[in-house]
Design a protein around this motif. Structure first.
Motif, PDB file in Angstrom:
ATOM      1  N   GLY A   1       1.898   9.320  -6.487  1.00  0.00           N
ATOM      2  CA  GLY A   1       2.119  10.680  -6.185  1.00  0.00           C
ATOM      3  C   GLY A   1       1.608  10.933  -4.829  1.00  0.00           C
ATOM      4  O   GLY A   1       1.461  12.352  -4.430  1.00  0.00           O
ATOM      5  N   GLY A   2       1.334  10.149  -3.875  1.00  0.00           N
ATOM      6  CA  GLY A   2       0.556  10.367  -2.718  1.00  0.00           C
ATOM      7  C   GLY A   2      -0.998  10.286  -2.853  1.00  0.00           C
ATOM      8  O   GLY A   2      -1.408  10.478  -4.056  1.00  0.00           O
ATOM      9  N   PRO A   3      -1.718  10.233  -1.795  1.00  0.00           N
ATOM     10  CA  PRO A   3      -3.209  10.409  -1.892  1.00  0.00           C
ATOM     11  C   PRO A   3      -3.776  11.620  -2.527  1.00  0.00           C
ATOM     12  O   PRO A   3      -4.806  11.696  -3.263  1.00  0.00           O
ATOM     13  CB  PRO A   3      -3.518  10.220  -0.748  1.00  0.00           C
TER      14      PRO A   3
ATOM     15  N   LEU B   1       0.951  -1.105   0.032  1.00  0.00           N
ATOM     16  CA  LEU B   1       0.115   0.230   0.124  1.00  0.00           C
ATOM     17  C   LEU B   1       0.845   1.239   0.180  1.00  0.00           C
ATOM     18  O   LEU B   1       0.572   2.301  -0.637  1.00  0.00           O
ATOM     19  CB  LEU B   1      -0.956   0.087   1.183  1.00  0.00           C
ATOM     20  N   GLU B   2       2.178   1.378   0.653  1.00  0.00           N
ATOM     21  CA  GLU B   2       2.813   2.419   0.791  1.00  0.00           C
ATOM     22  C   GLU B   2       3.332   2.568  -0.599  1.00  0.00           C
ATOM     23  O   GLU B   2       3.668   3.588  -1.234  1.00  0.00           O
ATOM     24  CB  GLU B   2       3.934   2.281   1.724  1.00  0.00           C
ATOM     25  N   GLN B   3       3.857   1.554  -1.324  1.00  0.00           N
ATOM     26  CA  GLN B   3       4.412   1.573  -2.773  1.00  0.00           C
ATOM     27  C   GLN B   3       3.518   1.984  -3.758  1.00  0.00           C
ATOM     28  O   GLN B   3       3.625   2.994  -4.557  1.00  0.00           O
ATOM     29  CB  GLN B   3       4.943   0.262  -3.227  1.00  0.00           C
ATOM     30  N   TYR B   4       2.233   1.643  -3.656  1.00  0.00           N
ATOM     31  CA  TYR B   4       1.190   2.134  -4.321  1.00  0.00           C
ATOM     32  C   TYR B   4       0.857   3.927  -4.130  1.00  0.00           C
ATOM     33  O   TYR B   4       0.781   4.569  -5.220  1.00  0.00           O
ATOM     34  CB  TYR B   4      -0.375   1.732  -3.861  1.00  0.00           C
TER      35      TYR B   4
ATOM     36  N   GLY C   1      -1.776  13.908  -4.436  1.00  0.00           N
ATOM     37  CA  GLY C   1      -0.903  14.155  -5.553  1.00  0.00           C
ATOM     38  C   GLY C   1       0.230  15.292  -5.266  1.00  0.00           C
ATOM     39  O   GLY C   1       0.701  15.834  -6.117  1.00  0.00           O
ATOM     40  N   GLU C   2       0.554  15.236  -4.056  1.00  0.00           N
ATOM     41  CA  GLU C   2       1.759  15.960  -3.378  1.00  0.00           C
ATOM     42  C   GLU C   2       3.159  15.715  -4.150  1.00  0.00           C
ATOM     43  O   GLU C   2       3.987  16.429  -4.049  1.00  0.00           O
ATOM     44  CB  GLU C   2       1.504  16.065  -2.022  1.00  0.00           C
ATOM     45  N   ASP C   3       3.284  14.378  -4.619  1.00  0.00           N
ATOM     46  CA  ASP C   3       4.442  14.130  -5.327  1.00  0.00           C
ATOM     47  C   ASP C   3       4.301  13.874  -6.864  1.00  0.00           C
ATOM     48  O   ASP C   3       3.097  13.595  -7.044  1.00  0.00           O
ATOM     49  CB  ASP C   3       5.062  12.866  -4.490  1.00  0.00           C
ATOM     50  N   SER C   4       5.333  13.519  -7.677  1.00  0.00           N
ATOM     51  CA  SER C   4       5.102  13.253  -8.772  1.00  0.00           C
ATOM     52  C   SER C   4       4.652  11.654  -9.193  1.00  0.00           C
ATOM     53  O   SER C   4       5.653  10.854  -8.675  1.00  0.00           O
ATOM     54  CB  SER C   4       6.495  13.447  -9.787  1.00  0.00           C
ATOM     55  N   PRO C   5       3.768  11.434  -9.797  1.00  0.00           N
ATOM     56  CA  PRO C   5       3.362   9.918 -10.030  1.00  0.00           C
ATOM     57  C   PRO C   5       4.099   9.285 -11.009  1.00  0.00           C
ATOM     58  O   PRO C   5       4.600  10.065 -11.982  1.00  0.00           O
ATOM     59  CB  PRO C   5       1.885   9.930 -10.448  1.00  0.00           C
ATOM     60  N   THR C   6       4.295   8.104 -10.840  1.00  0.00           N
ATOM     61  CA  THR C   6       4.882   7.175 -11.849  1.00  0.00           C
ATOM     62  C   THR C   6       3.742   6.245 -12.607  1.00  0.00           C
ATOM     63  O   THR C   6       3.920   5.689 -13.726  1.00  0.00           O
ATOM     64  CB  THR C   6       6.050   6.357 -11.319  1.00  0.00           C
ATOM     65  N   ASP C   7       2.750   6.159 -11.955  1.00  0.00           N
ATOM     66  CA  ASP C   7       1.552   5.428 -12.283  1.00  0.00           C
ATOM     67  C   ASP C   7       0.910   6.065 -13.660  1.00  0.00           C
ATOM     68  O   ASP C   7       0.469   7.458 -13.503  1.00  0.00           O
ATOM     69  CB  ASP C   7       0.486   5.399 -11.037  1.00  0.00           C
ATOM     70  N   LYS C   8       0.682   5.243 -14.561  1.00  0.00           N
ATOM     71  CA  LYS C   8      -0.001   6.056 -15.772  1.00  0.00           C
ATOM     72  C   LYS C   8      -1.359   6.453 -15.605  1.00  0.00           C
ATOM     73  O   LYS C   8      -1.571   7.576 -15.848  1.00  0.00           O
ATOM     74  CB  LYS C   8       0.009   4.849 -17.043  1.00  0.00           C
ATOM     75  N   SER C   9      -2.137   5.858 -14.753  1.00  0.00           N
ATOM     76  CA  SER C   9      -3.415   6.413 -14.469  1.00  0.00           C
ATOM     77  C   SER C   9      -3.436   7.518 -13.538  1.00  0.00           C
ATOM     78  O   SER C   9      -4.183   8.461 -14.062  1.00  0.00           O
ATOM     79  CB  SER C   9      -4.264   5.266 -14.067  1.00  0.00           C
ATOM     80  N   ALA C  10      -2.553   7.648 -12.755  1.00  0.00           N
ATOM     81  CA  ALA C  10      -2.587   8.938 -11.963  1.00  0.00           C
ATOM     82  C   ALA C  10      -1.937  10.069 -12.716  1.00  0.00           C
ATOM     83  O   ALA C  10      -2.281  11.218 -12.538  1.00  0.00           O
ATOM     84  CB  ALA C  10      -1.647   8.514 -10.633  1.00  0.00           C
ATOM     85  N   ILE C  11      -1.079   9.755 -13.643  1.00  0.00           N
ATOM     86  CA  ILE C  11      -0.403  11.115 -14.433  1.00  0.00           C
ATOM     87  C   ILE C  11      -1.607  11.272 -15.238  1.00  0.00           C
ATOM     88  O   ILE C  11      -1.782  12.524 -15.527  1.00  0.00           O
ATOM     89  CB  ILE C  11       0.421  10.300 -15.394  1.00  0.00           C
ATOM     90  N   GLU C  12      -2.365  10.386 -16.043  1.00  0.00           N
ATOM     91  CA  GLU C  12      -3.629  10.903 -16.821  1.00  0.00           C
ATOM     92  C   GLU C  12      -4.709  11.463 -16.216  1.00  0.00           C
ATOM     93  O   GLU C  12      -5.340  12.450 -16.744  1.00  0.00           O
ATOM     94  CB  GLU C  12      -3.966   9.808 -17.782  1.00  0.00           C
ATOM     95  N   ARG C  13      -5.261  10.801 -14.914  1.00  0.00           N
ATOM     96  CA  ARG C  13      -6.356  11.034 -14.216  1.00  0.00           C
ATOM     97  C   ARG C  13      -6.082  12.141 -12.868  1.00  0.00           C
ATOM     98  O   ARG C  13      -7.215  12.637 -12.429  1.00  0.00           O
ATOM     99  CB  ARG C  13      -7.254  10.184 -13.989  1.00  0.00           C
ATOM    100  N   GLY C  14      -5.130  12.051 -12.402  1.00  0.00           N
ATOM    101  CA  GLY C  14      -4.650  12.623 -11.183  1.00  0.00           C
ATOM    102  C   GLY C  14      -4.794  11.586  -9.983  1.00  0.00           C
ATOM    103  O   GLY C  14      -4.915  10.515 -10.182  1.00  0.00           O
ATOM    104  N   PRO C  15      -4.363  11.894  -8.804  1.00  0.00           N
ATOM    105  CA  PRO C  15      -4.389  11.205  -7.622  1.00  0.00           C
ATOM    106  C   PRO C  15      -5.613  10.508  -7.017  1.00  0.00           C
ATOM    107  O   PRO C  15      -6.538  11.063  -7.422  1.00  0.00           O
ATOM    108  CB  PRO C  15      -3.815  11.971  -6.535  1.00  0.00           C
ATOM    109  N   PRO C  16      -5.599   9.646  -6.216  1.00  0.00           N
ATOM    110  CA  PRO C  16      -6.971   8.907  -6.136  1.00  0.00           C
ATOM    111  C   PRO C  16      -7.517   9.541  -5.053  1.00  0.00           C
ATOM    112  O   PRO C  16      -8.967   9.418  -5.154  1.00  0.00           O
ATOM    113  CB  PRO C  16      -6.198   7.462  -5.422  1.00  0.00           C
TER     114      PRO C  16
END
Length: 148
Positions: A122-124, A114-117, A126-141
């Protein structure tokens, strides 16, 4: 990160287990041969048939893994790990692996997944830069307009 926060994150982000019906497949195809899948009769038949197609992708594999997960079939973990290896920028599988670990009592493994996720998205918030494709496209969870 404390254990209660991890448990909350696992439940909050575990929506994939309730959002995907074992009989529904909404797919985006790429080249992959998964014709050697062997499952018990009547278990996730629709998902397995889609994955056996030449043009299935990680979304199809995720549908099958989630269906197997719901059925408590141990192959779900193998599929999640395969998705993780073959599509490293799709980190949502870490949530499902974390939920499996949490339910089996392996708090340390659940925490790591869960921490790796959270790092990869980019954090819950979006405070950091995401590497997850979905988070890059849609934003943080936990963005204000997030579904759920």
């Amino acid at each position: 990160m404390n254990t209660s926060l991890l448990i909350f994150a696992a439940l909050a982000f575990g929506l994939c287990l309730s959002d995907v019906s074992c009989n529904q497949i909404d797919s985006d195809y790429s080249e992959q041969d998964s014709s050697n899948i062997s499952l018990p009769n009547e278990l996730c038949v629709n998902e397995a048939s889609v994955v056996r197609e030449i043009r299935s992708d990680h979304h199809d594999l995720m549908h099958l893994a989630v269906c197997l997960h719901r059925e408590s079939h141990p192959a779900a973990i193998d599929f999640y790990r395969h998705i993780r290896r073959s599509t490293p920028d799709y980190s949502y599988v870490l949530v499902n692996l974390g939920i499996i670990a949490l339910r089996s009592g392996d708090i340390d493994s659940a925490r790591r997944h869960l921490e790796q996720y959270l790092v990869e998205v980019g954090g819950p918030y979006g405070e950091d830069s995401p590497t997850d494709k979905s988070a890059i496209e849609r934003g943080p969870p936990c963005r204000p307009n997030a579904p759920g």
